[in-house]
Write an enzyme that holds these catalytic residues in place. Structure first.
Site, short mmCIF file in Angstrom:
data_model
loop_
_atom_site.label_atom_id
_atom_site.label_comp_id
_atom_site.label_asym_id
_atom_site.label_seq_id
_atom_site.Cartn_x
_atom_site.Cartn_y
_atom_site.Cartn_z
N MET A 1 36.02 34.59 31.09
CA MET A 1 36.41 34.64 29.66
C MET A 1 35.25 34.19 28.79
O MET A 1 34.48 33.32 29.18
CB MET A 1 37.59 33.71 29.42
CG MET A 1 38.80 34.00 30.28
SD MET A 1 40.12 32.84 29.92
CE MET A 1 41.29 33.28 31.21
N MET B 1 37.14 39.32 30.93
CA MET B 1 37.77 39.28 29.60
C MET B 1 36.67 38.92 28.60
O MET B 1 36.68 37.85 27.98
CB MET B 1 38.91 38.26 29.61
CG MET B 1 40.13 38.76 30.36
SD MET B 1 41.26 37.45 30.81
CE MET B 1 40.54 37.01 32.38
N ASP C 1 48.91 41.57 36.34
CA ASP C 1 48.35 40.23 36.16
C ASP C 1 49.08 39.49 35.04
O ASP C 1 49.02 39.91 33.88
CB ASP C 1 46.86 40.40 35.80
CG ASP C 1 46.10 39.09 35.71
OD1 ASP C 1 46.69 38.03 35.98
OD2 ASP C 1 44.90 39.15 35.38
C1 DX5 Z 1 45.08 35.51 32.34
C2 DX5 Z 1 44.38 35.88 33.61
C3 DX5 Z 1 45.24 35.76 34.81
C4 DX5 Z 1 45.84 34.39 35.06
C5 DX5 Z 1 47.25 34.64 35.49
O1 DX5 Z 1 44.37 35.95 31.26
O2 DX5 Z 1 43.89 37.20 33.58
O3 DX5 Z 1 44.59 36.24 35.99
O4 DX5 Z 1 45.20 33.61 36.01
O5 DX5 Z 1 47.92 33.44 35.57
P1 DX5 Z 1 49.46 33.33 35.91
O6 DX5 Z 1 49.68 33.99 37.25
O7 DX5 Z 1 49.69 31.86 35.93
O8 DX5 Z 1 50.23 34.02 34.80
ZN ZN Z 2 43.11 38.03 35.52
#
Ligand code: DX5
Ligand code: ZN
Length: 214
Positions: free
Chosen positions: A35, A66, A173
């Protein structure tokens, strides 16, 4: 069902321990969330951390970027040992070119869609993709609630892939647990990313096994 534990919910002071736990599990991939604090309102970890993880992970790496302008980092992601370079549709002005660059670098190409982006935007490129990732939460944080609309979206993506005669896998996801995971399996998902559900469970290896049995 294939499972990709997301290291975002691991204990960052014990990353090696948690990567080795994933090694011993039935996980198919290790999902890594990068991120930039621009595309999403949070910052996680970057390439030096993934380079170190590469040396201890026995699972293929699924690098979910991201970040804005992901095309600038194709060679760095490749050098991190990524099996999948996963870019957001919303960040790529020239998505076809970026997908070509990812594949020319020897990686599998995956494209991620935010919850508000319809699957139909991928109709003319889906045959060139190895994987499509549908966000079932807004990206940026672990531990959020699953957006139910993703189930219908998964079914529409499955149809779109079939109509195109494509082979892209469907990965989901966000907010995955045994209940949402079961519905996603019925809707046609191939891979479930799971962060908090795995890493906050008392027995993460068993939790991964339960997800993979869906
Ligand atoms: C969020 C990420 C996910 C995150 C998901 O922006 O892309 O990969 O780790 O987390 P959970 O499974 O806790 O929703
Ligand atoms: Zn992710």
């Amino acid at each position: 069902m294939k499972v990709a534990p997301s290291l975002l919910s691991a204990d960052f002071a014990n990353l090696e321990r948690d990567v080795r736990m994933v090694n011993r599990s039935e996980a198919s991939l290790l999902h890594l969330d990068v991120m930039d604090g621009v595309f999403v309102p949070n910052i996680s970890f970057g390439f030096p951390v993934i380079e170190s993880i590469k040396n201890i992970s026995e699972k293929p790496l699924d690098v979910h970027l991201m970040i804005v302008e992901p095309q600038k980092f194709v060679s760095q992601v490749r050098d991190c040992g990524a099996e999948y370079m996963n870019v957001h549709y919303e960040t790529c002005q020239h998505l076809h070119r970026t997908v070509q660059q990812i594949r020319s670098a020897g990686m599998k190409a995956a494209v991620t869609l935010n919850p508000a982006t319809p699957v139909e935007v991928l109709r003319d490129i889906v045959a060139d993709l190895d994987m499509v990732l549908l966000m079932s939460v807004n990206p940026g944080f672990g531990g959020q609630t699953f957006i139910e609309q993703t189930l219908d979206k998964t079914r529409r993506l499955r149809n779109l892939i079939m109509e195109a005669g494509a082979k892209a896998l469907i990965e989901i996801d966000g907010g995955v647990n045994l209940s949402t995971g079961k519905s996603l399996a019925e809707a046609g998902a191939d891979i479930l990313v799971a962060g908090s559900f795995v890493f906050s469970s008392a027995d993460p290896i068993l939790t991964i096994k339960q997800l993979s049995n869906l």
